[in-house]
Design a protein around this motif. Structure first.
Motif, PDB file in Angstrom:
ATOM      1  N   PRO A 192     -11.494 -18.347  41.119  1.00 36.19           N
ATOM      2  CA  PRO A 192     -10.420 -17.389  40.851  1.00 36.19           C
ATOM      3  C   PRO A 192      -9.380 -17.408  41.967  1.00 36.19           C
ATOM      4  CG  PRO A 192     -12.558 -16.277  41.201  1.00 36.19           C
ATOM      5  CD  PRO A 192     -12.725 -17.704  41.580  1.00 36.19           C
ATOM      6  N   GLN A 193      -8.135 -17.295  41.609  1.00 38.79           N
ATOM      7  CA  GLN A 193      -7.041 -17.281  42.579  1.00 38.79           C
ATOM      8  C   GLN A 193      -6.477 -15.859  42.709  1.00 38.79           C
ATOM      9  OE1 GLN A 193      -6.098 -19.766  44.508  1.00 38.79           O
ATOM     10  NE2 GLN A 193      -7.632 -21.099  43.575  1.00 38.79           N
TER      11      GLN A 193
ATOM     12  N   GLU B 176      -4.000 -16.093  36.844  1.00 39.29           N
ATOM     13  CA  GLU B 176      -5.378 -15.777  36.463  1.00 39.29           C
ATOM     14  C   GLU B 176      -5.487 -15.409  34.988  1.00 39.29           C
ATOM     15  OE1 GLU B 176      -8.486 -16.011  37.470  1.00 39.29           O
ATOM     16  OE2 GLU B 176      -7.493 -17.154  39.031  1.00 39.29           O
TER      17      GLU B 176
ATOM     18  N   THR C 112     -20.542  -9.551  41.163  1.00 40.81           N
ATOM     19  CA  THR C 112     -20.670 -11.008  41.077  1.00 40.81           C
ATOM     20  C   THR C 112     -20.745 -11.685  42.433  1.00 40.81           C
ATOM     21  OG1 THR C 112     -18.272 -11.271  40.979  1.00 40.81           O
ATOM     22  CG2 THR C 112     -19.409 -11.117  38.887  1.00 40.81           C
TER      23      THR C 112
ATOM     24  N   HIS D 228     -14.811  -7.610  47.030  1.00 38.61           N
ATOM     25  CA  HIS D 228     -14.051  -8.184  48.136  1.00 38.61           C
ATOM     26  C   HIS D 228     -13.239  -9.365  47.656  1.00 38.61           C
ATOM     27  CE1 HIS D 228     -16.032  -5.756  50.987  1.00 38.61           C
ATOM     28  NE2 HIS D 228     -17.209  -6.288  50.818  1.00 38.61           N
ATOM     29  N   ASP D 229     -13.515  -9.786  46.436  1.00 37.43           N
ATOM     30  CA  ASP D 229     -12.936 -11.027  45.964  1.00 37.43           C
ATOM     31  C   ASP D 229     -11.613 -10.748  45.258  1.00 37.43           C
ATOM     32  OD1 ASP D 229     -12.309 -13.413  44.741  1.00 37.43           O
ATOM     33  OD2 ASP D 229     -14.420 -13.939  44.471  1.00 37.43           O
ATOM     34  N   LEU D 230     -10.519 -11.004  45.946  1.00 36.67           N
ATOM     35  CA  LEU D 230      -9.216 -10.690  45.358  1.00 36.67           C
ATOM     36  C   LEU D 230      -8.883 -11.615  44.196  1.00 36.67           C
ATOM     37  CD1 LEU D 230      -7.090  -9.676  48.459  1.00 36.67           C
ATOM     38  CD2 LEU D 230      -8.189  -8.235  46.775  1.00 36.67           C
ATOM     39  N   GLY D 231      -9.580 -12.755  44.111  1.00 37.45           N
ATOM     40  CA  GLY D 231      -9.435 -13.614  42.944  1.00 37.45           C
ATOM     41  C   GLY D 231      -9.964 -12.908  41.707  1.00 37.45           C
TER      42      GLY D 231
ATOM     43  N   VAL E 217     -10.282  -9.690  41.394  1.00 32.37           N
ATOM     44  CA  VAL E 217      -9.386  -8.560  41.149  1.00 32.37           C
ATOM     45  C   VAL E 217      -8.176  -9.019  40.325  1.00 32.37           C
ATOM     46  CG1 VAL E 217      -7.871  -6.858  42.229  1.00 32.37           C
ATOM     47  CG2 VAL E 217     -10.085  -7.378  43.261  1.00 32.37           C
ATOM     48  N   ALA E 218      -7.604 -10.155  40.728  1.00 36.74           N
ATOM     49  CA  ALA E 218      -6.426 -10.667  40.029  1.00 36.74           C
ATOM     50  C   ALA E 218      -6.742 -10.925  38.563  1.00 36.74           C
ATOM     51  CB  ALA E 218      -5.935 -11.951  40.689  1.00 36.74           C
ATOM     52  N   LYS E 219      -7.976 -11.292  38.319  1.00 37.11           N
ATOM     53  CA  LYS E 219      -8.369 -11.637  36.956  1.00 37.11           C
ATOM     54  C   LYS E 219      -8.624 -10.401  36.095  1.00 37.11           C
ATOM     55  CE  LYS E 219     -10.892 -14.895  34.408  1.00 37.11           C
ATOM     56  NZ  LYS E 219     -10.321 -16.198  34.286  1.00 37.11           N
ATOM     57  N   VAL E 220      -9.293  -9.386  36.661  1.00 36.38           N
ATOM     58  CA  VAL E 220      -9.783  -8.306  35.809  1.00 36.38           C
ATOM     59  C   VAL E 220      -9.002  -6.997  35.861  1.00 36.38           C
ATOM     60  CG1 VAL E 220     -12.142  -9.170  35.916  1.00 36.38           C
ATOM     61  CG2 VAL E 220     -11.406  -7.421  37.539  1.00 36.38           C
ATOM     62  N   ALA E 221      -8.303  -6.755  36.967  1.00 28.88           N
ATOM     63  CA  ALA E 221      -7.840  -5.385  37.174  1.00 28.88           C
ATOM     64  C   ALA E 221      -6.518  -5.076  36.480  1.00 28.88           C
ATOM     65  CB  ALA E 221      -7.701  -5.116  38.671  1.00 28.88           C
ATOM     66  N   ASP E 222      -6.447  -3.926  35.820  1.00 32.57           N
ATOM     67  CA  ASP E 222      -5.162  -3.390  35.375  1.00 32.57           C
ATOM     68  C   ASP E 222      -4.476  -2.748  36.574  1.00 32.57           C
ATOM     69  OD1 ASP E 222      -5.721  -3.955  32.665  1.00 32.57           O
ATOM     70  OD2 ASP E 222      -6.936  -2.135  32.535  1.00 32.57           O
TER      71      ASP E 222
ATOM     72  N   ALA F 215      -1.879  -4.199  39.033  1.00 27.08           N
ATOM     73  CA  ALA F 215      -2.260  -5.423  39.739  1.00 27.08           C
ATOM     74  C   ALA F 215      -1.011  -6.186  40.187  1.00 27.08           C
ATOM     75  CB  ALA F 215      -3.139  -6.292  38.846  1.00 27.08           C
ATOM     76  N   TYR F 216      -0.023  -6.263  39.320  1.00 26.80           N
ATOM     77  CA  TYR F 216       1.207  -6.973  39.691  1.00 26.80           C
ATOM     78  C   TYR F 216       1.869  -6.314  40.888  1.00 26.80           C
ATOM     79  CZ  TYR F 216       0.913  -9.537  35.268  1.00 26.80           C
ATOM     80  OH  TYR F 216       0.505 -10.336  34.246  1.00 26.80           O
TER      81      TYR F 216
ATOM     82  N   PHE G  35      -0.347  -6.937  44.145  1.00 28.05           N
ATOM     83  CA  PHE G  35      -0.370  -8.328  44.611  1.00 28.05           C
ATOM     84  C   PHE G  35       1.014  -8.845  44.997  1.00 28.05           C
ATOM     85  CE2 PHE G  35      -4.588  -8.588  42.747  1.00 28.05           C
ATOM     86  CZ  PHE G  35      -5.231  -9.469  43.597  1.00 28.05           C
TER      87      PHE G  35
END
Ligand SMILES: Nc1ncnc2c1ncn2[C@@H]1O[C@H](COP(=O)(O)OP(=O)(O)OP(=O)(O)O)[C@@H](O)[C@H]1O
Ligand SMILES: Nc1ncnc2c1ncn2[C@@H]1O[C@H](COP(=O)(O)OP(=O)(O)OP(=O)(O)O)[C@@H](O)[C@H]1O
Ligand SMILES: [Mg+2]
Ligand SMILES: [Mg+2]
Lengths: 317, 351
Positions: free
Chosen positions: A261-262, A268, B187, B218-221, B223-228, B244-245, B248
């Motif tokens: 994941p990025q 993403e 995860t 802790h994984d911002l990747g 977060v980027a994938k799942v978070a509204d 999220a936008y 980030f």
């Protein structure tokens, strides 16, 4: 950690390593003929899914897991199988492992001060009490913990803080080879950066060599010089890290890389992750062998796959 | 985006303290936050910043030496901050709000088959019995993508691999039929391919059951994938929250800048990563001004004196930083995250 100025002196050699657990019908073959060298001063990465055997390899190197077949050589000397007392002592001093789960391995009833210096006590690694305290202070500050915390107990810390205690107790020993088993996966991003910087600093300062185990590939890409990808007890690909990232050959490596994941919500949201399907290999007749497909780039493949991979390499040139 | 949504949980000025050998530690220092029905909220922030403590307080799961010392946790007209007895909490825990932890072994009973554990939750929370409950349990195993669910139903946790165990934990949590699912580092212990599957799974479950999910990671990747929406915590406080936008690509708090700059993805190989100097504040002491001020290269004089209020950057984006005050000098974010800001322009022009 640029690769050019690394002396290509082999510090550790793992030759056709086999490790199993249990006996008879219950026997489980965890490691199936793994070979790799680690050069002095480099950071060698081992990445693979949960249960693939990463920790088992680390534990075989420090002699916790018995080696069933094959050899492990440290500075030209065999350290697997039967060894003399002197070699064993040297080994304890020179190879240290940062354990995957320091939460479980920290003695809950001891103060941090004792936990961090426990290894020093074992090898008589300090001159007097003042020296020991100074070493503890330094180790704690190195991992970003206020030295005042030394008088506390492990349960008073958050998950990430406890992990740093685990790292401090390893670094205080000044080892030559550090096996870092997921040393930062439970840490938050900012502390992670501190610890990565610290590990790189110590490497520069003391010429440390790392066997770095992690499943976070973005960290692997940043910190390792060479990378080995392990799948169900076998290394399927090994090479210079950037090479592996840019021109992965084995389908498992490709799947892993596609799944990273990025930190970028736009990309993403419309990304597809490749799934690895082991049945793409037809190994019924044409068996896979561990092959150096181009200089320094190894892959587990049969004749047909080797031909395909060579063609792929040509295309990438 | 979340403006017109229904608020499912509302935290108001929450304070949580722990007592340790006669001393008091303030782990949560006056947090106010709304959670919207059906959203995915990610909570990020330094270790020890209070992510777990904050969310555990929604379920009455604070350690014995800790308690809510101020504020409210409003859920369906009830104030959970006032709950004292285990009996009161039983009405909430699992049934309304469930939790998935980092280590699946801590949430599974090693002595009971996985199927039985899911079934118990169904019997307790869905009022089904016997064969019906069993059938439902198998359905959940199937839902979470465990192959051959009839056979797996009869197996013990140790016969499952790490990824499968985490799926089983999710199945158990889902069997309680919760409104809110809190995933604390769900995860971290998994490799990327399994991680991607679990995240996919949680998103499917969310759609299927209209779940509200809080991710702690802790994984911002991830977060980027799942978070509204993303909430950034520092020293027991939420210092920035937005979509999220927004978080980030248009981060405003210097701590959020530092957090993003520390990512290895934005680092240059062979050079040190950006890292925040100093240590987090001592929570045993009273914190004056902005808790991040002593480590903040952008700190203003006032940051050392007075705690900043929330400033609205947009209707969905709030920041607790004096830099937002119209009188403050303009601060340029670090170069490392310039690429992120360029992305923001991209989002902006597309809208
Ligand atoms: N002491 C043991 N007894 C029996 N089996 C074991 C033992 N230790 C490890 N195994 C098995 O060997 C395999 C490899 O385990 P190992 O711990 O090396 O995996 P790993 O790659 O480190 O995984 P993770 O990423 O989850 O830490 C697994 O299937 C595990 O169940
Ligand atoms: N039982 C306890 N007694 C005393 N202090 C505690 C207790 N539990 C938590 N704390 C303190 O509360 C603060 C917040 O802890 P918390 O576990 O919520 O952190 P976190 O953000 O979840 O960290 P991590 O990312 O490491 O899991 C920390 O300073 C921690 O030391
Ligand atoms: Mg392991
Ligand atoms: Mg936590």
């Amino acid at each position: 950690m640029s690769s050019e100025n690394i002396q290509r002196e082999k510090l550790l050699e793992v030759k056709d390593l086999w490790v199993s657990f249990g006996k008879g019908r219950k026997k489980f073959q965890a490691i199936k003929g793994v070979s790799f060298d680690i050069y002095k001063g480099e950071t060698f990465g081992l990445v693979g899914e949960s249960g693939s055997g990463k920790t088992t390899i680390g534990r075989a190197i420090i002699r916790i897991n018995p080696v069933e077949k094959g050899e492990i050589i440290f500075k030209g000397k065999r350290i697997s199988g039967k060894i003399d007392k002197e070699t064993n002592k040297e080994l304890i001093r020179n190879i240290q492992m940062i354990f995957q789960d320091p939460m479980a391995s920290l003695n809950e009833r001891a103060k941090v001060d004792y936990i961090v210096s426990e290894g020093l006590y074992n090898i008589h690694g300090f001159t007097d009490e003042a020296d020991r305290q100074a070493k503890v202070r330094k180790a704690m500050m190195d991992v970003g913990l206020p030295p005042e915390f030394a008088t506390r107990f492990p349960h008073e810390f958050s998950g990430g803080q406890r992990q740093r205690i685990g790292i401090a107790r390893t670094l205080i020993m000044n080892p030559e080879l550090v096996i870092a088993d997921e040393p930062i996966s439970a840490l938050d991003v900012s502390i992670r950066a501190q610890v990565l910087n610290l590990l790189m600093d110590l490497q520069r300062q003391y010429g440390l060599t790392y066997l770095f185990i992690a499943h976070d590939l973005s960290i692997m890409r940043f910190i390792t010089n060479r990378l080995a990808v392990i799948y169900k007890g076998q290394i399927v690909e090994l090479g210079e890290t950037e090479k592996v990232f840019q021109h992965a050959l084995h389908p498992y490596t490709k799947a892993l890389i596609s799944a990273i994941p990025q930190p970028d919500p736009l990309s993403e949201r419309n990304r597809t992750v490749l799934q690895y399907d082991p049945s793409v290999h037809d190994y019924t007749v044409d068996k896979p062998v561990w092959t150096e497909i181009e200089e320094g780039h190894w892959v587990l493949a049969n004749e047909a796959e080797q031909a395909a991979y060579r063609a792929e390499i040509q295309e990438n040139l | 985006m979340s403006e017109n949504k229904e608020i499912i949980l509302s935290v108001k000025d929450l304070e949580i303290q722990f007592t340790l050998r006669g001393q008091t530690l303030t782990a949560i220092r006056g947090i106010s936050m709304d959670l919207y029905k059906g959203e995915s909220l990610a909570i990020v922030g330094e270790s020890g910043s209070g992510k777990s403590v904050f969310t555990k307080s929604f379920m009455g799961m604070l350690d014995k030496n800790g308690k809510v010392t101020g504020g409210e946790i409003l859920y369906k007209g009830r104030d959970l901050a006032k709950y004292k007895t285990q009996k009161e909490w039983l009405g909430i825990r699992g049934k309304e709000i469930a939790m998935v932890f980092q280590d699946p072994m801590t949430s599974l009973n090693p002595l009971k088959t996985v199927g039985k554990q899911i079934q118990e939750a169904i019997v307790l929370h869905q009022g089904l019995k016997g064969p019906e409950a069993k059938e439902r349990a198998i359905e959940y195993l199937k839902d979470v993508g465990i192959p051959d669910p009839e056979r797996r139903y009869k197996q013990y946790p140790h016969e499952f691999s790490g990824g499968m165990r985490q799926r089983a934990v999710i199945a158990t949590a889902m069997a309680c039929n919760p409104e809110i699912l809190i995933c604390d580092e769900p995860t971290t212990a998994l490799d990327v391919t399994i991680q991607a599957q679990i995240i996919e799974l949680l998103r499917d479950m969310q759609r299927k059951y209209d779940l509200t999910i809080i991710y702690i990671t802790h994984d911002l990747g991830v977060v980027a994938k799942v978070a509204d929406r993303v909430a950034v915590m520092y020293a027991g406080d939420i210092i920035e929250v937005g979509t999220a936008y927004e978080v980030f690509y248009n981060a405003q708090h210097p701590y959020t800048w530092a957090l993003l700059s520390s990512l290895p993805q934005l680092g240059i190989k062979g050079e040190p990563l950006y890292s925040i100097k100093g240590t987090p504040p001592n929570l045993f002491k009273e914190i004056k001004g902005d808790a991040y001020a002593p480590r903040n290269p952008y700190a203003l004089n006032i940051d050392h004196e007075i705690r900043p209020p929330y400033f609205d950057v947009s209707p969905t984006h709030k920041v607790r930083s004096w830099l937002q005050d119209p009188r403050a000098p303009k601060a340029e974010p670090p170069k490392t995250i310039q690429r992120m800001l360029d992305r923001w322009k991209e989002v902006y022009t597309n809208e």
